[in-house]
Structures are given as C-alpha cells and as structure tokens.
Design an enzyme around this catalytic site. Sequence first.
Site, PDB file in Angstrom:
ATOM      1  N   LYS A  19      38.657 -60.920  18.796  1.00 18.16           N
ATOM      2  CA  LYS A  19      38.564 -59.460  18.671  1.00 18.16           C
ATOM      3  C   LYS A  19      39.852 -58.862  18.119  1.00 18.16           C
ATOM      4  CE  LYS A  19      35.091 -59.136  22.344  1.00 18.16           C
ATOM      5  NZ  LYS A  19      34.899 -58.991  23.815  1.00 18.16           N
ATOM      6  N   LYS A  37      31.423 -62.255  17.216  1.00 20.84           N
ATOM      7  CA  LYS A  37      32.870 -62.153  16.948  1.00 20.84           C
ATOM      8  C   LYS A  37      33.455 -63.444  16.401  1.00 20.84           C
ATOM      9  CE  LYS A  37      32.795 -62.477  21.798  1.00 20.84           C
ATOM     10  NZ  LYS A  37      31.564 -61.810  22.109  1.00 20.84           N
TER      11      LYS A  37
END
Lengths: 384, 384
Positions: B193, B93
Amino acid sequence: MNIAILGFGTIGSGVYEIVNQIQAEELKDCKVTKILDLPQNKDKLDIIVCDINDITEDESIDLVVETMGGIHPAYEFIQNCLQHKKHVVTANKAVVAAHMSDFLKSAKENGVQFRFEASTGGGIPWLASIQKAKRIDEISSFYGIFNGTTNYILDSMNTLNEEFETALKKAQQLGYAEANPSADIDGYDVQNKVTISAALAFDSKIDMKDFPCFSMANITYEDIQYLKSHHQMIKYIGQAIKKENMYEAFVMPMVFASNSLEANIPSNFNIVTLNGNTIGELKFYGQGAGKLPTANAIVEDILDIKNQISYGKVSLDKKLSYCNTLLKEKYLIRTNCPIENEWIDSVECKGANYYITTKAISTKDFMKLVNSISDQKAMIAKYM
Amino acid sequence: MNIAILGFGTIGSGVYEIVNQIQAEELKDCKVTKILDLPQNKDKLDIIVCDINDITEDESIDLVVETMGGIHPAYEFIQNCLQHKKHVVTANKAVVAAHMSDFLKSAKENGVQFRFEASTGGGIPWLASIQKAKRIDEISSFYGIFNGTTNYILDSMNTLNEEFETALKKAQQLGYAEANPSADIDGYDVQNKVTISAALAFDSKIDMKDFPCFSMANITYEDIQYLKSHHQMIKYIGQAIKKENMYEAFVMPMVFASNSLEANIPSNFNIVTLNGNTIGELKFYGQGAGKLPTANAIVEDILDIKNQISYGKVSLDKKLSYCNTLLKEKYLIRTNCPIENEWIDSVECKGANYYITTKAISTKDFMKLVNSISDQKAMIAKYM
C-alpha cells in the site's frame, strides 16, 4: 480559463496566489485577469477594478470567484455573474446556505456551474465527498466539528487550562476569531454549514430556522474539568440525521469519550463524518479555514469546472420535513438551579453547580426542559 | 455498462450486490453480466463462467473487476482484459504494487482505463484524494494506519489488556486475520500500500525492495503498558517522504502521543494522512477492508470510468531515488540485551528488559544499530 475574483481579502488573495503563482500543470491555462476591490485599493495591483460591470460585461472572463462574504451584495453579484453565463465558485457559507437553490436554478438556466466546496469544511474535500458517496449510498447522517475557532477555544481550555475568555482573546489575537465572535461561538457559522451539508446529503432544501442552534459561550473551565474527571471532553458540533422523509439537525455542544477522535482534534482543525449504507463511517480531517486551505478548495472547484468533473447534479427536489421526535438522546445540563423533572436520570453536585444528566429523550422534550431553566449561564450539551 | 467480475469471494460478491441490487440512479445502466469462478461453484449463479476467455472474448463486456488477489493469474488476466480493450478495476494491492506501470502502459495502448482505488485504504477515498490534491499541491509526505488487522490487534491489546497472541486469535476468529497472518503482521500488506500510494503521490515507480519493512509481531502487552505509562501508544504505520528527487519510506511500529488521532483509532479502522503545500494536513478515516466498503471503492472507480471522471493521468515518469539519510528520527528499542552505542540517548530498565531511546539518527545509522541487536524478540519502533 480567465478568472475574476470578487473581494481581495485573505481568501481572495489566496486564490490569486495559487492560480497565478503555483507552477502546476493543471493551472497552466488558468489565469486571474480581474479582481473586484474597493476604490482605495485600486493601486495595489493593476488588475483591480471597482465596478462589478467591468467583470460581468467582460466576455473574456469564464469564471468568477466570490470571496466577499455576507449576503449583500454577494447575492446580487453572484446572480449577475451567473446571468452573464459565467461559472461561479464561492467560499461564502452565509449566502450559499440562504440562497443555494436560487443559484443552482440560475446556473442551470444559463448553462454554467455554481460550486461552493470551500463554504463548508474549508480545505477538507467534504461536499465533494458527500456528492461522491451519494452516487452509491444513501447518507443517513453526518456530524462533526465544523468550526475551527470554537475548537481552538475548547482545545486551549482543555490542554492549557485556560478560562473561556482567555482562550477567546488568544483566538482573536491569532485572527481565528472576529472582534465580535458571535457568528462562531453562538453557532451561526456552523448552522450555515449544517444547512449546506444537509441539503447536499439529503437532496433537499433545508431551512436553518427549523432546527435548534445552541451557543457554546456558556462552557466554562470548570465544565471541562468536570468532564475530564469522567474521561470525557466537550466539542462544538453540527449534526444532521435523516429517517425516511424526515430529518433532525442541531448545532450544539456535545460530550465525547476522551478516547474518541473528536475529543482529540487539536487547535483550529475540523473533523467531519458521514455514514453511508455500504461505505460505513468515513471521517475527513483538515484545516476548516485559513487562507491557503480555503483557497485550495476554491481552486479544486475551478479545476473540476474546467475539466467538467461532476459527481452528479445537486438536486434539492426531495421534500424533507423537520421532526423533533426522531432521536432519543441523553443530555447534560450544568446549572445553579436544581431541576426536578421526570426526564432527569442523575444529578451530581459540584460546588454551587448541579451537573444533571437526562434520560434518553426526544428533542421536543429536551426543548421543553431547556425552556424551563431560568439560569442564563446554564451549559447544555448532548451526549454522543 | 456491462461488467464482469473475476473472483466471487468476499469482495467480488460485494461488488455484485452493489451493482446489481442497489437502487441508485447512477447504477441504473451498470450490470454485472458474467462472473469468473471455479467449476465447483458453477451452479451458484447462472452468470458464472469458468474460462477467462468467455469474458475477454465477449464484446458486450465493457469493464472487468479483478478481485482474485495474488499475483498469478491476476497479472495475466488483467493484461488479457486490457488487451481486449476492457477497462479494469482491481482491489488487488499485491499485483498493483508489483505491476502498476505495466498495467498503465497496456491501458494507455488500448485506450481503456486501469483503476485501483480499493487496493489501498479499502473504502477510504485515499488514492483519489492524492490525485486530486496533486492537481494543485506537491505532496511532501504521507503516513498512516493502512492495515485494519494489525490495528485491531493493537487496539485489543491496549483497551482489553490482551496479549498479542490472544488478540491475534480473536482477529482470526472474526475473519480480520488469515490463518497465516504474516502478510498483515510482518508488513507485506502495508508495504504494497505504501508502494502504491508513493507511486501516485510522487509520480514515480517505487520498488518496495528498496525501503525497510519491520514486523509488528514483537510488540508485547508489556510494551503497550510501558508506553501507556508515558502517555503514548504504538501503532503500525506506513510512511513516505519526498525531498527533491529522493524519498524515504518505511513500514514499522511507531510511537504516538496518546492524545493524537492515530493513537485513538479503534478496532480495524484505518487513518491516512497527506501533507501538501497549500492544503496543509488532510486526514482520511474509514474502513480499510471488508466486503461492502471495499466493494464501494471498486464501484466508485466503475462510476468514474463510466462518467469519464479523472483527476489526471497517473504518470510514473519522475526518477526518484531511495535515500536512507534524508530523515533524522528518534527510535525506541525494547530488548533484553543492553546496548552501548554513541546513538543511545536514554535507557530505562523494566524487569528483564531495557527500553532504549535513541538520539535523532538517520535510517542508515538506525539500520546499523538494528543489525547489531542479537535479541530476536526485540521490539523496535520510531517516534512520531
């Protein structure tokens, strides 16, 4: 891509609105060009036709959306369209649950697609998620709240302290429940959806006559209060589980801990859960019915066909037998008659009623127990 | 399809197990043929190599899975692989949030795919669901529990009556939290995220430095008890909302009604929600981290690339500006210093603490309020 819609009720008009009115890049080359409706509605829109042959014989039509509901003439119309080499997308759970394998066979023979995401879980991408998960995992089980009408009734009974009949009437006024609510409250709707989901999840033809389907109509306000005092809530559930070449499936009320997700599903929403060996537990929540969510699922199918997106062919080739001794579960029975039986674990008296909890027993034994109860108003549920 | 894996830790070994050991029809023509690992691990497996060039220069390798984590050398390795015309799938991520647009550009220039489903929501099909929904709908907002470690801590504090430090230690013992837990509890993980999800949902490059990110480390056992007495629960949330060409995003503790789904998410599970104009509200629940669920998401990406399945190209072309006056929300502040301010709605004293609820105010005003608080241990949260 030219599209025809069979039926111009709630769902059909939703599909028309999305395809012809939403300004999405993906939808630019999609157009609804014909709609099959009754002669009395002919003047509503200039693309309405009243003869199915006007659609099947029209070579400009690539894909047909069936939103009429029911088995006949939906079955014949779908077959007719597939045989005329038109892709078919449907939201009709009854006809898919009964005739999925016929439709898949016809589609294959004619080199077209047959898709039915909207038939189960409405706007929730449930069937696609089963298909996608199955590329890697074996799906061992699934369960969920597949019916928004009954969830609305149970949620109103719980949060607004309403009696079953009051909540049902409100559901009817809101258009969630039909005048004859049997398909929802007696479980036929969920039975269809479990049949379709199990066929996809387990790659097998499932006959819904094989597995038990219990009504939720006997759940009372008192039952909900009783469960609340035990930090529990009752929901109406469809479930299936596979072990090797056998399966069990149910439609029935189930008791959940009050801090579970299922216990807290509000209003007419659905939640469905699958279990896979590497992905673990996945849950999907959303509108399981309604004009635009259901139409959205249909249009997603249309776009998948247009873009040749597939998570693998649906195969119903595996032989799976129904077996009623796979599971051992605890059940709750509320009745006004005492039951004496080796399977009973505990009994609690509340007014004129007995709340009876069984030991963990097989479905076979549970069915014997149920058949021994003469009380027509008895409430039965399975513990989660 | 020959696959190389960069990094052979938890996720890398999970991908290896699924691809090389699971007997799924779809995986038959996929094989992990090289794994990049440190020299000291060279003898663990005969396909381990220690030089990235052994992978980039190997023409038999079609796809590279990056599971090393961190920005460097992951960034350089991913770019190198893309430039050598290898598809890249990553679970990283940090590098995706920072360099998504570079990677997408390189992938396009080299005629290969760059995919990153596993980077956000772990095993939950979240990014694919955003992409799929966007074919029809405009996504107006999303929010959710994007971090399993912090959910595990809050859930333990709530259900087991533990102090923050006790719950954190248990999370570390279970391998959910790192020795230095800052990335989880201070929100950098969720910030990444939200950045990735917002870029996909809103078709725009999002700079995570623009939006506020509050730690959850100041939440105490007493806070949870206070909220419980108000039938509420606190969760650690990432959220974004779009209005026309502006957006707001947050990472912060949020207060939910105790009968909401979010309040009842157990252990280290995640739940994420999107809102679309026709689909309505969709929620997805599952394991947001862990070996096999994350590896499953990576393998789903591999299969989508193999089968040329795409819900549309990721475009970051829209210009979206961060604006801190779009929303008007109520906030909760717990502090040992009284606050006097026109934005305060109500104050409740509990021992030495004040629980202060604001009126519905903009983020801009809320930030002013926060900056005026000298109490370093103050807990701040937004009401859902």
